[in-house]
Motif scaffolding. Structure first.
Motif, mmCIF file in Angstrom:
data_model
loop_
_atom_site.group_PDB
_atom_site.id
_atom_site.type_symbol
_atom_site.label_atom_id
_atom_site.label_comp_id
_atom_site.label_asym_id
_atom_site.label_seq_id
_atom_site.Cartn_x
_atom_site.Cartn_y
_atom_site.Cartn_z
ATOM 1 N N ARG A 29 0.838 -1.199 0.000
ATOM 2 C CA ARG A 29 0.000 0.000 0.000
ATOM 3 C C ARG A 29 0.873 1.249 0.000
ATOM 4 N NH1 ARG A 29 -3.816 -1.893 5.019
ATOM 5 N NH2 ARG A 29 -4.311 -3.971 4.221
ATOM 6 N N THR A 30 0.230 2.374 -0.343
ATOM 7 C CA THR A 30 0.951 3.646 -0.377
ATOM 8 C C THR A 30 0.587 4.561 0.785
ATOM 9 O OG1 THR A 30 -0.754 4.794 -1.673
ATOM 10 C CG2 THR A 30 0.921 3.550 -2.902
ATOM 11 N N GLY A 31 -0.569 4.306 1.440
ATOM 12 C CA GLY A 31 -1.025 5.208 2.485
ATOM 13 C C GLY A 31 -1.710 6.446 1.943
ATOM 14 N N LEU A 32 -1.956 6.471 0.615
ATOM 15 C CA LEU A 32 -2.637 7.585 -0.040
ATOM 16 C C LEU A 32 -3.954 7.096 -0.640
ATOM 17 C CD1 LEU A 32 0.292 9.126 -2.126
ATOM 18 C CD2 LEU A 32 -0.707 10.123 -0.084
ATOM 19 N N ILE A 33 -4.972 7.945 -0.596
ATOM 20 C CA ILE A 33 -6.190 7.688 -1.357
ATOM 21 C C ILE A 33 -6.474 8.908 -2.224
ATOM 22 C CG2 ILE A 33 -7.208 6.099 0.309
ATOM 23 C CD1 ILE A 33 -9.014 8.408 1.264
ATOM 24 N N GLY A 34 -7.143 8.693 -3.346
ATOM 25 C CA GLY A 34 -7.505 9.790 -4.229
ATOM 26 C C GLY A 34 -8.909 10.293 -3.936
ATOM 27 N N GLU A 72 -13.019 13.158 -16.301
ATOM 28 C CA GLU A 72 -13.519 12.134 -15.378
ATOM 29 C C GLU A 72 -13.047 10.753 -15.808
ATOM 30 O OE1 GLU A 72 -17.508 14.494 -13.793
ATOM 31 O OE2 GLU A 72 -17.739 12.696 -15.026
ATOM 32 N N LEU A 73 -13.056 10.493 -17.118
ATOM 33 C CA LEU A 73 -12.541 9.212 -17.609
ATOM 34 C C LEU A 73 -11.051 9.097 -17.342
ATOM 35 C CD1 LEU A 73 -14.430 8.969 -21.030
ATOM 36 C CD2 LEU A 73 -14.843 7.600 -18.971
ATOM 37 N N ALA A 74 -10.323 10.202 -17.502
ATOM 38 C CA ALA A 74 -8.888 10.186 -17.249
ATOM 39 C C ALA A 74 -8.584 9.875 -15.790
ATOM 40 C CB ALA A 74 -8.279 11.531 -17.639
ATOM 41 N N VAL A 75 -9.391 10.409 -14.885
ATOM 42 C CA VAL A 75 -9.186 10.127 -13.458
ATOM 43 C C VAL A 75 -9.317 8.635 -13.185
ATOM 44 C CG1 VAL A 75 -10.342 10.314 -11.222
ATOM 45 C CG2 VAL A 75 -9.751 12.367 -12.475
ATOM 46 N N LEU A 76 -10.332 7.996 -13.788
ATOM 47 C CA LEU A 76 -10.535 6.568 -13.553
ATOM 48 C C LEU A 76 -9.379 5.724 -14.074
ATOM 49 C CD1 LEU A 76 -14.327 6.096 -14.423
ATOM 50 C CD2 LEU A 76 -13.262 5.880 -12.169
ATOM 51 N N ASN A 77 -8.720 6.202 -15.119
ATOM 52 C CA ASN A 77 -7.679 5.395 -15.769
ATOM 53 C C ASN A 77 -6.287 6.005 -15.658
ATOM 54 O OD1 ASN A 77 -9.523 3.357 -17.191
ATOM 55 N ND2 ASN A 77 -10.368 5.289 -17.883
ATOM 56 N N SER A 78 -6.140 6.991 -14.812
ATOM 57 C CA SER A 78 -4.882 7.723 -14.707
ATOM 58 C C SER A 78 -3.775 6.885 -14.084
ATOM 59 C CB SER A 78 -5.105 8.983 -13.863
ATOM 60 O OG SER A 78 -3.886 9.598 -13.534
ATOM 61 N N ASP A 79 -2.529 7.207 -14.459
ATOM 62 C CA ASP A 79 -1.368 6.595 -13.812
ATOM 63 C C ASP A 79 -1.295 6.969 -12.339
ATOM 64 O OD1 ASP A 79 -0.607 5.407 -16.157
ATOM 65 O OD2 ASP A 79 0.857 6.942 -16.703
ATOM 66 N N HIS A 80 -2.011 8.026 -11.953
ATOM 67 C CA HIS A 80 -2.060 8.407 -10.536
ATOM 68 C C HIS A 80 -2.617 7.284 -9.677
ATOM 69 C CE1 HIS A 80 -2.242 12.989 -11.573
ATOM 70 N NE2 HIS A 80 -1.055 12.472 -11.745
ATOM 71 N N ARG A 81 -3.406 6.407 -10.282
ATOM 72 C CA ARG A 81 -3.980 5.310 -9.498
ATOM 73 C C ARG A 81 -2.898 4.372 -8.977
ATOM 74 N NH1 ARG A 81 -7.058 8.485 -10.101
ATOM 75 N NH2 ARG A 81 -6.221 8.753 -8.012
ATOM 76 N N LEU A 82 -1.705 4.395 -9.609
ATOM 77 C CA LEU A 82 -0.586 3.602 -9.100
ATOM 78 C C LEU A 82 -0.023 4.206 -7.820
ATOM 79 C CD1 LEU A 82 1.277 2.938 -12.475
ATOM 80 C CD2 LEU A 82 -0.271 1.400 -11.257
ATOM 81 N N LEU A 83 -0.329 5.482 -7.583
ATOM 82 C CA LEU A 83 0.181 6.168 -6.397
ATOM 83 C C LEU A 83 -0.771 6.067 -5.220
ATOM 84 C CD1 LEU A 83 1.346 9.492 -8.116
ATOM 85 C CD2 LEU A 83 2.733 7.472 -7.603
ATOM 86 N N THR A 84 -2.006 5.627 -5.463
ATOM 87 C CA THR A 84 -3.014 5.622 -4.414
ATOM 88 C C THR A 84 -3.551 4.211 -4.190
ATOM 89 O OG1 THR A 84 -4.762 6.136 -6.022
ATOM 90 C CG2 THR A 84 -3.719 7.993 -4.891
ATOM 91 N N ASP A 85 -4.054 3.990 -2.979
ATOM 92 C CA ASP A 85 -4.629 2.690 -2.649
ATOM 93 C C ASP A 85 -6.065 2.556 -3.131
ATOM 94 O OD1 ASP A 85 -2.281 1.954 -1.302
ATOM 95 O OD2 ASP A 85 -2.947 2.951 0.529
ATOM 96 N N GLY A 86 -6.729 3.673 -3.370
ATOM 97 C CA GLY A 86 -8.110 3.651 -3.812
ATOM 98 C C GLY A 86 -8.572 5.047 -4.159
#
Length: 330
Positions: free
Chosen positions: A55-60, A101-115
């Motif tokens: 886990r990263t300890g971050l959520i979006g 909104e679609l970009a948020v769902l599929n963003s590389d940022h999701r690799l930085l967050t747990d959810g």
């Protein structure tokens, strides 16, 4: 941790048990370890611990726009709720645009967050399958229902009905609505107008479409424009229900501008209970949709999913109440 264990005369495992607050350590041993931690200035390496846990300890948190007071205050509530759970929030703004909104769902940022906590405005019910993502996701808002993820929302219909009933109970029968979205069938505006109409019907008050003031975006200036349009069209009304606090405050400004006394001539009520409503002139009556409950519940559900909860999708509707202030109390 080796140094703490050596100073306290215990094993590294015992230090780990103390640091993680496990109930496996005798009080006198815990005291020695805590003294050693304080003396050496030891701090847990959170990044390393999260890496071991995967886990990263971050959520979006993805919101339409932080310029709207409700979303700004929701973000603050989410950060407070997450902090209490040892989690940090990464906020993203979508501008209520479908592509973003679609970009948020599929963003590389999701690799930085747990959810992700996601509040869409451009996506709708036809996009429900897009919520099938390989990470923990909790939906906020009223654009998509019956999806494959946990959903935390507010009682839009019941809250709007309660606001309208409050005005009806004060003898008002010509209740204008500010913030209407013509043609909308799913979303906050449609649901709140549904609650408004239900209250009128239950009271035996005829519905008059001329009382619906359009404001596609829910800002103070659009609320003011809608109020001016109703006045200039000669529509007769004795109360105003703003579908959110921003448009209600814009309407209140125009009523002052036109020398219409509030609440003596016209009552005004909003929806969202943002902080500035307590400081308008007069203070604005409003529907509190349970923002703090929404934040705590959404964070809790998301962290349960991050931890591996395997249960069917849950829908949680926050409690609401009408805050009665001087704008509806002659």
């Amino acid at each position: 941790m080796h140094q703490v264990a050596e100073r306290a005369g215990v094993s590294i495992k015992t230090v780990s048990n103390v640091v993680n607050d496990l109930p496996l350590v005798r009080p006198e041993t815990r005291a020695r370890v805590e003294e050693a931690i304080a003396a050496l200035g030891y701090r847990v390496n959170v990044s390393a611990r999260n890496l071991r846990r995967g886990r990263t300890g971050l959520i979006g948190l993805a919101l339409p726009e932080l310029s709207l007071p409700y979303f700004a205050e929701l973000a603050d509530s989410v950060m407070e709720a997450a902090s209490a759970r040892g989690t940090t929030v990464l906020i993203e703004q979508t501008g209520a645009e479908r592509a973003r909104e679609l970009a948020v769902l599929n963003s590389d940022h999701r690799l930085l967050t747990d959810g992700l906590l996601f509040s869409p405005l451009a996506l709708g019910q036809d996009d429900v399958e897009l919520l099938r993502v390989p990470y923990a996701l909790v939906l906020l808002g009223e654009r998509i229902f019956h999806g494959p993820v946990d959903h935390v929302t507010m009682a839009n219909v019941d809250g709007a009905r309660a606001a309208t009933e409050h005005l009806l109970a004060r003898g008002r029968r010509r209740i204008a609505v500010v913030g209407h979205h013509p043609g909308e069938t799913v979303g906050s505006a449609a649901l709140r107008v549904q609650g408004y109409r239900a209250a009128l019907e239950a009271a035996g008050v005829p519905f008059d479409e001329r009382l619906l003031g359009e404001a596609q975006q829910w800002h103070r200036n659009t609320g003011a424009d809608a109020m001016r349009a109703l006045l200039e069209d000669g529509v007769r009304f004795d109360a105003v229900f703003g579908l959110n606090d921003a448009v209600a405050l814009g309407a209140l400004h125009v009523l002052h501008e036109r020398r219409v006394a509030v609440p003596e001539e016209v009552l005004v009520v909003g929806f969202d209970a943002v902080q500035e409503t307590a400081y308008s002139s007069p203070p604005l009556s409003t529907v509190d949709p349970g923002r703090e409950d929404i934040a705590r519940t959404a964070v809790g559900l998301l962290l349960e999913r991050v931890a591996g909860a395997d249960v069917p999708p849950r829908l949680v509707v926050a409690p609401h109440r009408v805050l009665v202030r001087e704008s509806t109390t002659p």
